[in-house]
Design a protein around this motif. Structure first.
Motif, PDB file in Angstrom:
ATOM      1  N   SER A 124       0.866  -1.169   0.000  1.00 24.56           N
ATOM      2  CA  SER A 124       0.000   0.000   0.000  1.00 24.56           C
ATOM      3  C   SER A 124       0.905   1.222   0.000  1.00 24.56           C
ATOM      4  CB  SER A 124      -0.880   0.005   1.249  1.00 24.56           C
ATOM      5  OG  SER A 124      -1.653   1.181   1.265  1.00 24.56           O
ATOM      6  N   LEU A 125       0.448   2.306  -0.588  1.00 26.82           N
ATOM      7  CA  LEU A 125       1.239   3.537  -0.592  1.00 26.82           C
ATOM      8  C   LEU A 125       0.989   4.390   0.650  1.00 26.82           C
ATOM      9  CD1 LEU A 125       1.006   4.677  -4.326  1.00 26.82           C
ATOM     10  CD2 LEU A 125       2.771   3.322  -3.203  1.00 26.82           C
TER      11      LEU A 125
ATOM     12  N   GLU B 107       9.917  -7.673   0.788  1.00 31.16           N
ATOM     13  CA  GLU B 107       9.274  -8.691   1.622  1.00 31.16           C
ATOM     14  C   GLU B 107       8.245  -9.485   0.823  1.00 31.16           C
ATOM     15  OE1 GLU B 107       7.421  -6.930   5.053  1.00 31.16           O
ATOM     16  OE2 GLU B 107       9.267  -5.906   5.628  1.00 31.16           O
ATOM     17  N   GLY B 108       7.483  -8.808  -0.006  1.00 33.83           N
ATOM     18  CA  GLY B 108       6.367  -9.420  -0.714  1.00 33.83           C
ATOM     19  C   GLY B 108       6.767 -10.488  -1.719  1.00 33.83           C
ATOM     20  N   PHE B 109       7.942 -10.348  -2.319  1.00 33.42           N
ATOM     21  CA  PHE B 109       8.337 -11.287  -3.363  1.00 33.42           C
ATOM     22  C   PHE B 109       9.028 -12.543  -2.841  1.00 33.42           C
ATOM     23  CE2 PHE B 109       7.479  -7.823  -6.253  1.00 33.42           C
ATOM     24  CZ  PHE B 109       6.968  -8.496  -7.350  1.00 33.42           C
TER      25      PHE B 109
ATOM     26  N   MET C  72       1.248   9.008   3.594  1.00 31.49           N
ATOM     27  CA  MET C  72       2.022   8.231   2.618  1.00 31.49           C
ATOM     28  C   MET C  72       3.232   7.593   3.277  1.00 31.49           C
ATOM     29  SD  MET C  72       0.518   8.517  -0.325  1.00 31.49           S
ATOM     30  CE  MET C  72       1.771   7.952  -1.421  1.00 31.49           C
ATOM     31  N   TYR C  73       3.507   6.349   2.856  1.00 28.04           N
ATOM     32  CA  TYR C  73       4.742   5.703   3.278  1.00 28.04           C
ATOM     33  C   TYR C  73       5.894   6.313   2.495  1.00 28.04           C
ATOM     34  CZ  TYR C  73       2.056   1.937   5.504  1.00 28.04           C
ATOM     35  OH  TYR C  73       1.222   1.224   6.304  1.00 28.04           O
TER      36      TYR C  73
ATOM     37  N   ILE D   9       8.197   1.605   1.022  1.00 26.12           N
ATOM     38  CA  ILE D   9       7.561   0.896  -0.093  1.00 26.12           C
ATOM     39  C   ILE D   9       8.526  -0.131  -0.681  1.00 26.12           C
ATOM     40  CG2 ILE D   9       6.630   1.159  -2.421  1.00 26.12           C
ATOM     41  CD1 ILE D   9       5.582   3.953  -1.416  1.00 26.12           C
ATOM     42  N   MET D  10       9.785   0.260  -0.849  1.00 27.13           N
ATOM     43  CA  MET D  10      10.775  -0.679  -1.398  1.00 27.13           C
ATOM     44  C   MET D  10      10.989  -1.868  -0.456  1.00 27.13           C
ATOM     45  SD  MET D  10      11.196   0.606  -4.282  1.00 27.13           S
ATOM     46  CE  MET D  10      12.271  -0.654  -4.885  1.00 27.13           C
TER      47      MET D  10
END
Length: 176
Positions: free
Chosen positions: A38-39, A58-60, A46-47, A52-53
């Motif tokens: 999420s941004l 983490e997500g991948f 905002m993050y 975000i990076m």
């Protein structure tokens, strides 16, 4: 650059990622939801780009092959596709095979999410960022954080010679 991604492709990929996340489409929204991205914090704050990076990384999940080898193969495929040496179908099939080798069975989903966020030719650069070692990622972060004034220094050096002075003079003449 440390992982073999060309500067122009890396910059384009980052631009695509941020643009697609900011102007959320159905496709990028699906990828963001699946990766837990999420941004903002849900309350309008905002993050940071760094946050975000980190969430992307983490997500991948973790890659199962050498990052430099993966990136080199991904760049080679993108170059061949852009040069018209392979069809889109051949490109997709080759990318899918490479990603499955790199991530295992869940690789196909990672490839889909990366393509949704960065585009087909930008996904290699995105995966290079998310798969960089912590050491390389931290070096890149430090370099970006400490880059203030670097562009001006380079411009000053480039202008500190006869050719640079002629360029300045010609610019001033055009303005006049």
């Amino acid at each position: 650059a440390n992982t073999g991604v060309k500067a122009s492709r890396g910059g384009t990929a980052l631009n695509n990622i941020m643009t697609r996340m900011a102007k959320k489409t159905k496709e990028s929204g699906t990828a963001m939801n699946a990766l837990g991205l999420s941004l903002d914090d849900g309350e309008g704050h905002m993050y940071s780009f760094m946050d975000i990076m980190l969430k992307l990384r983490e997500g991948f999940g973790k890659i199962k092959m050498d990052q430099a080898e993966f990136t080199a193969e991904m760049e080679s495929l993108a170059d061949a596709f852009e040069a018209g040496e392979m069809t889109e179908k051949e490109f997709d099939k080759a990318q899918d095979a490479l990603i499955e080798r790199a991530y295992g069975a869940e690789g196909a989903l990672n490839a889909q999410y990366a393509a949704m966020l960065a585009g087909k030719t930008g996904m290699g650069a995105l995966l290079a960022i998310v798969n960089a070692s912590d050491e390389d990622f931290n070096k890149l972060t430090e370099a970006v954080n400490n880059s203030a004034g670097t562009a001006q220094e380079m411009a000053d050096v480039m202008q500190d010679n006869l050719s640079g002075q002629i360029t300045i003079l010609m610019s001033q003449l055009q303005e006049l």
